[in-house]
Design a protein around this motif. Sequence first.
Motif, PDB file in Angstrom:
ATOM      1  N   LEU A 128       8.923  -4.987  -5.450  1.00 54.59           N
ATOM      2  CA  LEU A 128       8.350  -3.689  -4.889  1.00 54.59           C
ATOM      3  C   LEU A 128       7.690  -3.977  -3.300  1.00 54.59           C
ATOM      4  O   LEU A 128       7.975  -3.320  -2.555  1.00 54.59           O
ATOM      5  CB  LEU A 128       7.487  -3.128  -5.706  1.00 54.59           C
ATOM      6  N   ILE A 129       6.810  -4.924  -3.294  1.00 58.66           N
ATOM      7  CA  ILE A 129       6.124  -5.101  -2.200  1.00 58.66           C
ATOM      8  C   ILE A 129       7.133  -5.379  -0.975  1.00 58.66           C
ATOM      9  O   ILE A 129       7.079  -4.982   0.057  1.00 58.66           O
ATOM     10  CB  ILE A 129       4.944  -6.246  -2.185  1.00 58.66           C
ATOM     11  N   ASP A 130       8.136  -6.426  -1.477  1.00 64.09           N
ATOM     12  CA  ASP A 130       9.029  -6.696  -0.220  1.00 64.09           C
ATOM     13  C   ASP A 130      10.183  -5.575  -0.019  1.00 64.09           C
ATOM     14  O   ASP A 130      10.354  -5.302   1.223  1.00 64.09           O
ATOM     15  CB  ASP A 130      10.157  -7.882  -0.862  1.00 64.09           C
ATOM     16  N   ALA A 131      10.345  -4.839  -0.904  1.00 67.31           N
ATOM     17  CA  ALA A 131      11.219  -3.629  -0.542  1.00 67.31           C
ATOM     18  C   ALA A 131      10.386  -2.633   0.198  1.00 67.31           C
ATOM     19  O   ALA A 131      10.925  -2.146   1.377  1.00 67.31           O
ATOM     20  CB  ALA A 131      11.653  -2.701  -1.936  1.00 67.31           C
ATOM     21  N   ARG A 132       9.130  -2.352   0.050  1.00 65.36           N
ATOM     22  CA  ARG A 132       8.300  -1.623   0.938  1.00 65.36           C
ATOM     23  C   ARG A 132       8.039  -2.045   2.423  1.00 65.36           C
ATOM     24  O   ARG A 132       8.219  -1.392   3.230  1.00 65.36           O
ATOM     25  CB  ARG A 132       6.998  -1.368   0.187  1.00 65.36           C
ATOM     26  N   GLU A 133       7.965  -3.379   2.344  1.00 62.55           N
ATOM     27  CA  GLU A 133       7.929  -4.051   3.670  1.00 62.55           C
ATOM     28  C   GLU A 133       9.230  -3.782   4.588  1.00 62.55           C
ATOM     29  O   GLU A 133       9.266  -3.387   5.615  1.00 62.55           O
ATOM     30  CB  GLU A 133       7.672  -5.506   3.641  1.00 62.55           C
ATOM     31  N   ALA A 134      10.378  -3.912   3.781  1.00 66.43           N
ATOM     32  CA  ALA A 134      11.617  -3.796   4.188  1.00 66.43           C
ATOM     33  C   ALA A 134      11.643  -2.417   4.789  1.00 66.43           C
ATOM     34  O   ALA A 134      12.468  -2.029   5.999  1.00 66.43           O
ATOM     35  CB  ALA A 134      12.708  -4.006   3.438  1.00 66.43           C
ATOM     36  N   LEU A 135      11.298  -1.424   4.088  1.00 68.55           N
ATOM     37  CA  LEU A 135      11.382   0.081   4.467  1.00 68.55           C
ATOM     38  C   LEU A 135      10.514   0.358   5.648  1.00 68.55           C
ATOM     39  O   LEU A 135      10.834   1.117   6.764  1.00 68.55           O
ATOM     40  CB  LEU A 135      11.011   0.941   3.263  1.00 68.55           C
ATOM     41  N   ARG A 180      12.252  -1.132   8.822  1.00 71.85           N
ATOM     42  CA  ARG A 180      13.319  -0.208   9.101  1.00 71.85           C
ATOM     43  C   ARG A 180      13.004   0.957   9.784  1.00 71.85           C
ATOM     44  O   ARG A 180      13.591   1.622  10.816  1.00 71.85           O
ATOM     45  CB  ARG A 180      14.069  -0.026   8.060  1.00 71.85           C
ATOM     46  N   ARG A 181      11.912   1.697   9.380  1.00 71.18           N
ATOM     47  CA  ARG A 181      11.312   2.894   9.762  1.00 71.18           C
ATOM     48  C   ARG A 181      10.664   2.513  11.204  1.00 71.18           C
ATOM     49  O   ARG A 181      10.665   3.556  12.060  1.00 71.18           O
ATOM     50  CB  ARG A 181      10.154   3.491   9.047  1.00 71.18           C
ATOM     51  N   SER A 182      10.122   1.439  11.427  1.00 70.50           N
ATOM     52  CA  SER A 182       9.664   1.214  12.806  1.00 70.50           C
ATOM     53  C   SER A 182      10.407   1.078  13.717  1.00 70.50           C
ATOM     54  O   SER A 182      10.375   0.983  15.110  1.00 70.50           O
ATOM     55  CB  SER A 182       8.526   0.146  12.585  1.00 70.50           C
ATOM     56  N   ARG A 183      11.773   0.599  13.625  1.00 65.53           N
ATOM     57  CA  ARG A 183      12.884   0.219  14.547  1.00 65.53           C
ATOM     58  C   ARG A 183      13.404   1.730  15.134  1.00 65.53           C
ATOM     59  O   ARG A 183      13.812   1.507  15.981  1.00 65.53           O
ATOM     60  CB  ARG A 183      13.779  -0.416  13.919  1.00 65.53           C
TER      61      ARG A 183
END
Length: 78
Positions: A64-71, A74-77
């Motif tokens: 869950l932490i990894d998925a949150r970081e990936a999101l 992705r949003r910051s790009r």
Amino acid sequence: MTPELYAALRAAGPGRRSVAVNAVDDTMTFVPFRQLPLWLKGWKIASYVLDKLDTWRLEASYALIDAREALRRRRSRR
């Protein structure tokens, strides 16, 4: 191990914070499973199940932490 020591360890209970946990873990390391008393066999199985549940809980939380970081990345790009 003497019967008195077994009785003392058994009275301490299988709690994770029990003083007896280290002694029981040591016993289970060096004594073959088939030679353990029945109550200690149950304790070993319960300990294994609790450890496996902790492993699954940690793996799920890390995912869950990894998925949150990936999101977030992705949003910051955008």
